[in-house]
Scaffold this active site. Structure first.
Site, PDB file in Angstrom:
ATOM      1  N   ASP A 209       0.812  -1.222   0.000  1.00  0.00           N
ATOM      2  CA  ASP A 209       0.000   0.000   0.000  1.00  0.00           C
ATOM      3  C   ASP A 209       0.845   1.272   0.000  1.00  0.00           C
ATOM      4  OD1 ASP A 209      -2.175  -1.705   0.089  1.00  0.00           O
ATOM      5  OD2 ASP A 209      -2.243  -1.680   2.277  1.00  0.00           O
TER       6      ASP A 209
ATOM      7  N   HIS B  46      -4.562  -1.981  -5.840  1.00  0.00           N
ATOM      8  CA  HIS B  46      -3.777  -0.856  -6.351  1.00  0.00           C
ATOM      9  C   HIS B  46      -4.731   0.219  -6.870  1.00  0.00           C
ATOM     10  CE1 HIS B  46      -0.127  -3.721  -7.145  1.00  0.00           C
ATOM     11  NE2 HIS B  46      -0.502  -3.679  -5.879  1.00  0.00           N
TER      12      HIS B  46
HETATM   13  P1  GDP Z   1      -0.741   0.214  -3.554  1.00  0.00           P
HETATM   14  O1  GDP Z   1      -1.275  -1.075  -3.049  1.00  0.00           O
HETATM   15  O2  GDP Z   1       0.722   0.357  -3.275  1.00  0.00           O
HETATM   16  O3  GDP Z   1      -1.073   0.477  -4.992  1.00  0.00           O
HETATM   17  O4  GDP Z   1      -1.449   1.365  -2.686  1.00  0.00           O
HETATM   18  P2  GDP Z   1      -3.026   1.477  -2.373  1.00  0.00           P
HETATM   19  O5  GDP Z   1      -3.730   1.921  -3.600  1.00  0.00           O
HETATM   20  O6  GDP Z   1      -3.520   0.257  -1.691  1.00  0.00           O
HETATM   21  O7  GDP Z   1      -3.005   2.600  -1.262  1.00  0.00           O
HETATM   22  C1  GDP Z   1      -2.474   3.870  -1.515  1.00  0.00           C
HETATM   23  C2  GDP Z   1      -3.565   4.911  -1.267  1.00  0.00           C
HETATM   24  O8  GDP Z   1      -2.992   6.200  -1.231  1.00  0.00           O
HETATM   25  C3  GDP Z   1      -4.599   4.960  -2.364  1.00  0.00           C
HETATM   26  O9  GDP Z   1      -5.837   5.338  -1.797  1.00  0.00           O
HETATM   27  C4  GDP Z   1      -4.084   6.057  -3.298  1.00  0.00           C
HETATM   28  O10 GDP Z   1      -5.118   6.683  -4.023  1.00  0.00           O
HETATM   29  C5  GDP Z   1      -3.485   7.009  -2.300  1.00  0.00           C
HETATM   30  N1  GDP Z   1      -2.312   7.770  -2.757  1.00  0.00           N
HETATM   31  C6  GDP Z   1      -1.310   7.388  -3.596  1.00  0.00           C
HETATM   32  N2  GDP Z   1      -0.360   8.350  -3.673  1.00  0.00           N
HETATM   33  C7  GDP Z   1      -0.776   9.348  -2.871  1.00  0.00           C
HETATM   34  C8  GDP Z   1      -0.211  10.615  -2.497  1.00  0.00           C
HETATM   35  O11 GDP Z   1       0.877  11.004  -2.895  1.00  0.00           O
HETATM   36  N3  GDP Z   1      -0.929  11.373  -1.606  1.00  0.00           N
HETATM   37  C9  GDP Z   1      -2.133  10.979  -1.115  1.00  0.00           C
HETATM   38  N4  GDP Z   1      -2.770  11.779  -0.261  1.00  0.00           N
HETATM   39  N5  GDP Z   1      -2.680   9.794  -1.444  1.00  0.00           N
HETATM   40  C10 GDP Z   1      -2.012   8.999  -2.301  1.00  0.00           C
HETATM   41  P1  IMO Z   2      -0.705  -4.280  -2.200  1.00  0.00           P
HETATM   42  O1  IMO Z   2      -0.231  -4.839  -3.511  1.00  0.00           O
HETATM   43  C1  IMO Z   2      -0.994  -4.642   2.142  1.00  0.00           C
HETATM   44  C2  IMO Z   2      -0.744  -8.689   3.793  1.00  0.00           C
HETATM   45  C3  IMO Z   2      -2.054  -9.019   4.487  1.00  0.00           C
HETATM   46  C4  IMO Z   2      -1.563  -9.920   5.593  1.00  0.00           C
HETATM   47  C5  IMO Z   2      -0.448 -10.713   4.901  1.00  0.00           C
HETATM   48  C6  IMO Z   2      -0.893 -12.074   4.396  1.00  0.00           C
HETATM   49  O2  IMO Z   2      -2.044  -3.641  -2.268  1.00  0.00           O
HETATM   50  O3  IMO Z   2       0.332  -3.426  -1.575  1.00  0.00           O
HETATM   51  P2  IMO Z   2      -2.402 -12.759   2.330  1.00  0.00           P
HETATM   52  O4  IMO Z   2      -3.844 -12.488   2.032  1.00  0.00           O
HETATM   53  O5  IMO Z   2      -1.468 -12.228   1.301  1.00  0.00           O
HETATM   54  O6  IMO Z   2      -2.150 -14.205   2.638  1.00  0.00           O
HETATM   55  O7  IMO Z   2      -2.110 -11.968   3.701  1.00  0.00           O
HETATM   56  O8  IMO Z   2      -0.050  -9.923   3.787  1.00  0.00           O
HETATM   57  N1  IMO Z   2      -0.859  -8.219   2.400  1.00  0.00           N
HETATM   58  C7  IMO Z   2      -0.922  -6.927   2.055  1.00  0.00           C
HETATM   59  N2  IMO Z   2      -0.945  -5.824   2.821  1.00  0.00           N
HETATM   60  N3  IMO Z   2      -1.018  -4.540   0.795  1.00  0.00           N
HETATM   61  C8  IMO Z   2      -0.973  -5.640   0.018  1.00  0.00           C
HETATM   62  O9  IMO Z   2      -0.898  -5.607  -1.318  1.00  0.00           O
HETATM   63  C9  IMO Z   2      -0.940  -6.911   0.648  1.00  0.00           C
HETATM   64  N4  IMO Z   2      -0.901  -8.183   0.193  1.00  0.00           N
HETATM   65  C10 IMO Z   2      -0.839  -8.961   1.275  1.00  0.00           C
HETATM   66  O10 IMO Z   2      -2.682  -7.862   4.979  1.00  0.00           O
HETATM   67  O11 IMO Z   2      -0.980  -9.173   6.626  1.00  0.00           O
HETATM   68 MG    MG Z   3      -2.814  -1.763  -1.843  1.00  0.00          MG
END
Ligand code: GDP
Ligand code: IMO
Ligand code: MG
Length: 425
Positions: free
Chosen positions: A15, A43
């Protein structure tokens, strides 16, 4: 040598904002490729105010030129895949010739999800906090020769035979957990519907990527999760089911390592984690709540509140080393505005001695003391800023500190969730 492959890797606990960065870089990519993990990934891409939470389809697909590839290392939940395909088609995206799925991908079956949840419930207070998406059980079936690949969907009668064999065995296991068994007939009916949607996209993605390499196309590899969740390099079992580091590009897509040019590590300006396991710089109380709220730190996949901590550069430095990170993208720096001071973890101490992230198991990571450097914060809101010179001096210094500590150039600073909110350096 043609090093036309760029890799995006999450350097923390997932994340980090990989989706946003992948979308950005995909404006210049011919192919954008998911190569490991499943729909435990979430994502987020935000374009023209619309939010796209991608779980399986590569986040670069919204860029008009980029072709999406789901390569062999990904495990596929067909229901989630079909709903993502439909979401994009509803939006007017033509996916024919723009999305390719490897016939080598393993399928996450309904019994994998049931087993994931059954194990979690049985662990009780020791539960791991998985996403419940069947990831561990699906990968364990893969390595124990009990998996079923997308390839099997081509010959339906054989698929039915294999699925029924596996489901009957899994039902026996589910019975010992005293949870509901799988209704084999009903599940097969569902799969037969998903199969019709998915099969037109199924192909040998190795050939596609090899030809792309030959013709010097730009290929962007979209890593999922984060290095601190890697099945080998995390404090196992607080891990995810796949490897996460750069080497997976070779395994999960068949791309030779020599073809990799850029490895871009995504670093969130602070730390978050969902699920259980140690988090050395974890914050509690008001400050954690404020950062969580401002940063909207609630899971893209499960909606769970994310745990929050200061930026842990001791851990990120390890990720940079193990992944051969050549460039950094810092995300969510806008969330830190308004803090009097900001702490950054620059090392760990255990029993008075320095210890590195890689030498720690979960016991050490849970008991060590982070060594902090305290930097001055900045008051100004910086959301949406697109020029480095417009950032407050203390924010610029925070970025420079990260760059110097990690020994890798910061090439992107993201200042908001939307596509256009970023600084190029
Ligand atoms: P990922 O799993 O690494 O793709 O990240 P996620 O999408 O799960 O979580 C990142 C969150 O932060 C999402 O809600 C994005 O829209 C948000 N986000 C990404 N970059 C930025 C940033 O620079 N600033 C803010 N405020 N939010 C961001
Ligand atoms: P992105 O790509 C955050 C974490 C789960 C849990 C551990 C094992 O969005 O960054 P699983 O379901 O994979 O067996 O869970 O891994 N986990 C993530 N946490 N972002 C992710 O993906 C994750 N993918 C797995 O929360 O702690
Ligand atoms: Mg994510």
């Amino acid at each position: 040598m043609n090093n036309s492959v760029s890799v995006v890797i999450g350097t923390q606990w997932g994340d980090e904002g990989k989706g946003k960065i992948v979308d950005l870089l995909s404006s210049n990519a011919d192919y954008v490729v998911r190569f490991h993990g499943g729909n435990n990934a979430g994502h987020t891409v935000i374009v023209d105010g619309k939010k796209y939470p991608f779980h399986l389809i590569p986040s670069g697909i919204l860029q008009p030129k980029a072709i999406g590839v789901i390569a062999n290392g990904v495990i596929l939940d067909l229901e989630v895949l079909v709903s993502e395909i439909k979401m994009l088609q509803k939006d007017g995206l033509k996916l024919k010739g723009r999305l390719f799925i490897s016939d080598r991908c393993h399928i996450i079956m309904p019994y994998h999800k049931s087993l994931d949840l059954a194990y979690e419930n049985a662990r009780g207070k020791n539960k791991l906090g998985t996403t419940g998406r069947g990831i561990g059980p699906a990968y364990s079936d893969k390595v124990s020769y009990n998996g079923i690949r997308v390839y099997e969907l081509l010959a339906w009668d054989l698929f039915v035979e294999k699925f029924t064999f596996q489901a009957k065995i899994k039902n026996k296991i589910l019975k010992t957990f005293a949870v509901s068994e799988i209704d084999i007939k009903k599940e097969l009916e569902k799969i037969s519907k998903y199969r019709k949607v998915v099969l037109p996209f199924v192909t040998d993605t190795f050939q596609i990527l090899t030809k792309a390499l030959e013709s010097k196309k730009n290929i962007l590899m979209e890593g999922a999760h984060g290095v601190m969740l890697d099945i080998d390099f995390s404090p196992y079992p607080y891990s995810t089911g796949s490897n996460v580091i750069t080497g997976v590009v070779n395994i999960g897509a068949g791309i030779p390592p020599q073809k990799i040019g850029k490895v871009l590590g995504v670093v969130k300006a602070y730390t978050s984690r969902v699920g259980g396991g140690p988090l050395p710089t974890e914050l509690y109380g008001k400050l954690a709540d404020e950062i969580r709220e401002k940063g909207a730190e609630f899971g893209t996949t499960t909606g769970r509140p994310r745990r929050i901590g200061w930026l842990d550069l001791a851990a990120v430095k390890f990720a940079v080393e193990v992944c051969g990170v050549t460039e950094i993208a810092i995300t969510k720096i806008d969330i830190l505005s308004g803090l009097e001071e900001i702490k950054v973890c620059v090392g760990y101490k255990l029993n008075g001695k320095s210890i590195s992230y890689s030498s720690c198991g979960y016991n050490e990571l849970s008991t060590l003391t982070p060594v902090y450097k305290t930097l001055p914060g900045w008051k100004e809101e910086i959301a949406g800023i697109t020029k480095f010179k417009d950032l407050p001096k203390n924010c610029q210094d925070y970025i420079k500190f990260i760059e110097k500590f990690l020994g890798a150039k910061v090439s992107i600073v993201s200042t908001g969730p939307a596509r256009e909110e970023y600084i190029r350096l």
